[in-house]
Design a protein around this motif. Structure first.
Motif, PDB file in Angstrom:
ATOM      1  N   THR A  62       0.851  -1.183   0.000  1.00 52.96           N
ATOM      2  CA  THR A  62       0.000   0.000   0.000  1.00 52.96           C
ATOM      3  C   THR A  62       0.888   1.235   0.000  1.00 52.96           C
ATOM      4  N   LEU A  63       0.735   2.045  -1.027  1.00 49.44           N
ATOM      5  CA  LEU A  63       1.549   3.261  -1.144  1.00 49.44           C
ATOM      6  C   LEU A  63       1.037   4.338  -0.190  1.00 49.44           C
ATOM      7  N   ARG A  64       1.983   5.081   0.374  1.00 55.57           N
ATOM      8  CA  ARG A  64       1.676   6.227   1.234  1.00 55.57           C
ATOM      9  C   ARG A  64       2.248   7.469   0.565  1.00 55.57           C
ATOM     10  N   GLN A  65       1.864   8.631   1.013  1.00 53.45           N
ATOM     11  CA  GLN A  65       2.339   9.862   0.403  1.00 53.45           C
ATOM     12  C   GLN A  65       3.867   9.928   0.395  1.00 53.45           C
ATOM     13  N   GLU A  66       4.502   9.444   1.429  1.00 50.60           N
ATOM     14  CA  GLU A  66       5.971   9.500   1.476  1.00 50.60           C
ATOM     15  C   GLU A  66       6.638   8.572   0.460  1.00 50.60           C
ATOM     16  N   ASP A  67       5.877   7.663  -0.142  1.00 50.11           N
ATOM     17  CA  ASP A  67       6.410   6.768  -1.169  1.00 50.11           C
ATOM     18  C   ASP A  67       6.377   7.370  -2.574  1.00 50.11           C
ATOM     19  N   LEU A  68       5.631   8.437  -2.788  1.00 45.71           N
ATOM     20  CA  LEU A  68       5.364   8.924  -4.142  1.00 45.71           C
ATOM     21  C   LEU A  68       6.602   9.372  -4.908  1.00 45.71           C
ATOM     22  N   ASN A  69       7.648   9.812  -4.247  1.00 46.67           N
ATOM     23  CA  ASN A  69       8.887  10.192  -4.934  1.00 46.67           C
ATOM     24  C   ASN A  69       9.866   9.024  -5.067  1.00 46.67           C
ATOM     25  N   GLN A  70       9.539   7.896  -4.462  1.00 41.97           N
ATOM     26  CA  GLN A  70      10.415   6.717  -4.508  1.00 41.97           C
ATOM     27  C   GLN A  70      10.345   6.079  -5.900  1.00 41.97           C
ATOM     28  N   LEU A  71      11.441   5.494  -6.348  1.00 38.99           N
ATOM     29  CA  LEU A  71      11.467   4.816  -7.644  1.00 38.99           C
ATOM     30  C   LEU A  71      10.600   3.554  -7.598  1.00 38.99           C
ATOM     31  N   THR A  81      16.915   0.899  -2.339  1.00 42.33           N
ATOM     32  CA  THR A  81      16.198   2.140  -2.060  1.00 42.33           C
ATOM     33  C   THR A  81      17.201   3.274  -1.917  1.00 42.33           C
ATOM     34  N   ARG A  82      16.704   4.478  -2.012  1.00 39.89           N
ATOM     35  CA  ARG A  82      17.531   5.650  -1.816  1.00 39.89           C
ATOM     36  C   ARG A  82      16.708   6.669  -1.052  1.00 39.89           C
ATOM     37  N   PRO A  83      17.368   7.534  -0.291  1.00 37.75           N
ATOM     38  CA  PRO A  83      16.602   8.567   0.413  1.00 37.75           C
ATOM     39  C   PRO A  83      15.978   9.530  -0.606  1.00 37.75           C
ATOM     40  N   VAL A  84      14.733   9.869  -0.404  1.00 37.46           N
ATOM     41  CA  VAL A  84      14.052  10.808  -1.282  1.00 37.46           C
ATOM     42  C   VAL A  84      13.313  11.836  -0.444  1.00 37.46           C
ATOM     43  N   ALA A  85      13.110  13.008  -1.045  1.00 33.71           N
ATOM     44  CA  ALA A  85      12.349  14.053  -0.372  1.00 33.71           C
ATOM     45  C   ALA A  85      10.880  13.656  -0.307  1.00 33.71           C
ATOM     46  N   LEU A  86      10.212  14.094   0.728  1.00 27.95           N
ATOM     47  CA  LEU A  86       8.778  13.856   0.856  1.00 27.95           C
ATOM     48  C   LEU A  86       8.059  14.534  -0.298  1.00 27.95           C
ATOM     49  N   TYR A  87       7.131  13.848  -0.912  1.00 28.78           N
ATOM     50  CA  TYR A  87       6.363  14.410  -2.007  1.00 28.78           C
ATOM     51  C   TYR A  87       5.467  15.519  -1.455  1.00 28.78           C
ATOM     52  N   GLU A  88       5.568  16.697  -2.065  1.00 31.02           N
ATOM     53  CA  GLU A  88       4.778  17.843  -1.590  1.00 31.02           C
ATOM     54  C   GLU A  88       3.830  18.381  -2.642  1.00 31.02           C
ATOM     55  N   GLY A  89       3.682  17.671  -3.761  1.00 31.24           N
ATOM     56  CA  GLY A  89       2.790  18.122  -4.832  1.00 31.24           C
ATOM     57  C   GLY A  89       1.341  17.766  -4.553  1.00 31.24           C
ATOM     58  N   VAL A  90       0.533  17.884  -5.600  1.00 31.63           N
ATOM     59  CA  VAL A  90      -0.874  17.530  -5.514  1.00 31.63           C
ATOM     60  C   VAL A  90      -0.978  16.011  -5.341  1.00 31.63           C
ATOM     61  N   VAL A  91      -1.702  15.599  -4.339  1.00 30.87           N
ATOM     62  CA  VAL A  91      -1.849  14.170  -4.060  1.00 30.87           C
ATOM     63  C   VAL A  91      -2.928  13.602  -4.987  1.00 30.87           C
ATOM     64  N   PRO A  92      -2.582  12.575  -5.764  1.00 33.00           N
ATOM     65  CA  PRO A  92      -3.556  11.991  -6.703  1.00 33.00           C
ATOM     66  C   PRO A  92      -4.786  11.452  -5.969  1.00 33.00           C
ATOM     67  N   GLN A  93      -5.941  11.660  -6.581  1.00 33.43           N
ATOM     68  CA  GLN A  93      -7.196  11.161  -6.015  1.00 33.43           C
ATOM     69  C   GLN A  93      -7.640   9.856  -6.667  1.00 33.43           C
ATOM     70  N   PRO A 135      10.075   7.819 -10.587  1.00 35.01           N
ATOM     71  CA  PRO A 135       9.335   7.953  -9.326  1.00 35.01           C
ATOM     72  C   PRO A 135       7.896   7.478  -9.561  1.00 35.01           C
ATOM     73  N   VAL A 136       7.299   6.838  -8.587  1.00 29.86           N
ATOM     74  CA  VAL A 136       5.950   6.301  -8.765  1.00 29.86           C
ATOM     75  C   VAL A 136       4.956   7.401  -9.123  1.00 29.86           C
ATOM     76  N   ILE A 137       5.151   8.609  -8.615  1.00 32.49           N
ATOM     77  CA  ILE A 137       4.236   9.704  -8.947  1.00 32.49           C
ATOM     78  C   ILE A 137       4.271  10.004 -10.444  1.00 32.49           C
TER      79      ILE A 137
END
Length: 180
Positions: A62-71, A81-93, A135-137
């Motif tokens: 289950t993806l969480r918002q913090e996963d959205l920038n992850q590859l 895995t690699r450290p990534v910034a927290l996704y701060e864009g529009v969260v997909p609905q 990135p998954v996003i």
């Protein structure tokens, strides 16, 4: 007449379950995984998708918002895995499903059974050698654009998909830009 239709439908369902069992038997100990967004287990569709994936032995992430920038490849477990910034864009609905590392039999079986069961997730993708570096996003955004273009509900100004264009042609991760 109605009873023969229900018997036929029941036979078809039994045959599908047998195919799922057979496909699982051919799959390795790990039948791959599915990345899910907005398909929570406490919703009817989320529960149905998860139950069907379980029948095929597919692990759910289950993806969480913090996963959205992850590859995608990292989330699927096929690369580090690699450290990534927290996704701060529009969260997909939209609901999203990404199938990763499934054998052909499991992949086709899942799609067939989900159609038979009326379980439809409009935004779905498969992990590829190219998009595993995205990135998954980015995959979610690309799939949403393609879905809008294909269903005729594209927003004004959105580029039309080129006929026969491969989904991976839309974004070149090595260049970090649109490939079209």
């Amino acid at each position: 007449m109605a009873s023969s239709k229900s018997k036929s439908k029941s036979k078809s369902k039994s045959a599908s379950k047998a195919a799922a069992s057979k496909a699982r038997g051919r799959a390795s100990a790990s039948a791959g995984c599915a990345l899910l967004w907005n398909l929570d287990s406490d919703t009817p569709k989320g529960a149905a998708v998860r139950d069907l994936l379980a029948e095929f032995g597919v692990r759910v992430c289950t993806l969480r918002q913090e996963d959205l920038n992850q590859l995608c490849g990292s989330l699927a477990g096929v690369m580090g895995t690699r450290p990534v910034a927290l996704y701060e864009g529009v969260v997909p609905q939209e609901e999203f499903l990404m199938l990763c590392g499934l054998s052909s039999a499991v992949f086709q079986g899942f799609l067939s059974r989900s159609a038979q069961e009326g379980i439809s997730v409009a935004h779905k993708a498969a992990l590829t050698p190219v998009n595993r570096f995205w990135p998954v996003i980015k995959v979610m955004e690309q799939v949403a654009q393609e879905h809008e273009a294909m269903t005729g509900s594209a927003k004004a100004g959105a580029p039309d998909a080129a006929p026969g264009a491969a989904p991976d042609a839309a974004f070149d991760a090595s260049k970090g830009e649109e490939g079209r």
